[in-house]
Design a protein around this motif. Structure first.
Motif: not given
Length: 72
Positions: A54-72
């Motif tokens: 979720l932390s990486l997802q938040e960082t990349l979204r702030r940079e404008g990337d479309e990304v999704l984090a899921v727990s496995t």
């Protein structure tokens, strides 16, 4: 999709494609997620460390990337 840049060097564009990266929340996996995002893909960060994903997802979204984090 491969192509060539102005100098004739091969390029790769992944626009619109989804890339699922297992272990994508840290280390090499996070680097792969970032690279795929830079190439235009929509990466899915699949990792057992939900908080890191979720932390990486938040960082990349702030940079404008479309990304999704899921727990496995």
């Amino acid at each position: 999709m491969a192509g060539e840049d102005r100098d004739g060097a091969p390029t790769l564009r992944l626009g619109g494609r989804v890339a699922i990266v297992t272990g994508g929340a840290g280390g090499i996996g996070a680097g792969i997620v970032r690279t795929f995002a830079e190439l235009g893909a929509r990466p899915v960060i699949a990792d057992k460390d939900a908080d890191a994903g979720l932390s990486l997802q938040e960082t990349l979204r702030r940079e404008g990337d479309e990304v999704l984090a899921v727990s496995t």
